[in-house]
Design a protein around this motif. Sequence first.
Motif: not given
Length: 185
Positions: A62-72, A74-75, A80-82, A124-126
């Motif tokens: 589940x957490x890996x699915x969440x990370x996939x969403x958030x990191x999508x 990132x670039x 920051x908004x995305x 934070x960096x974004x």
Amino acid sequence: MPPRMIFKKEDVINVTYKIVEKEGFEGINARRIAKELQSSVHPIFNHFKDMEELKKAVYEKIYNKYKEYILSGENKEKAYKEMRLSYIKFAKDYPEFFKIIFMQKTNLNAENFVMADAIGDNVIKAGQKLTGLSTEEQKKFHIKVWIFTHGIACLVATKTVEFSDEEINTVIENTVIEMVRGMSQ
């Protein structure tokens, strides 16, 4: 006698994940998983010493699915908004998963909760690219933004309020701009 089905550890995790996606962890027990596998409970306990160990494996998925969403997000240009929009989209697409990760008692303060993993550092960096703040100032600013974003995500996950994607996009963008402006006054 029909051939005996062999289930891999990943099969058990995937079936449990699908149940949790619809019903949360409350929906799982060994008999329910066995029924979905169309087997006895033996394959479950062949791979996991107990249900807690299985829950941990499912939580990781589940957490890996969440990370996939958030990191999508990132670039992207407005990272920051995305990333905030991705957080809310995860709550909308996977409400039970969102509740498991973000709506449970943790005994953490807001900063520790937000900074509990590497995703917090990425956000934070974004944010620093948008605001130009130092890392410590951005953490403090981001906690305020996260509390606002989390509120919307909770409303979406619980279906308390219906928001269109456009409404979410507008309120997130406008509110953060107002918060940035408020910092300079």
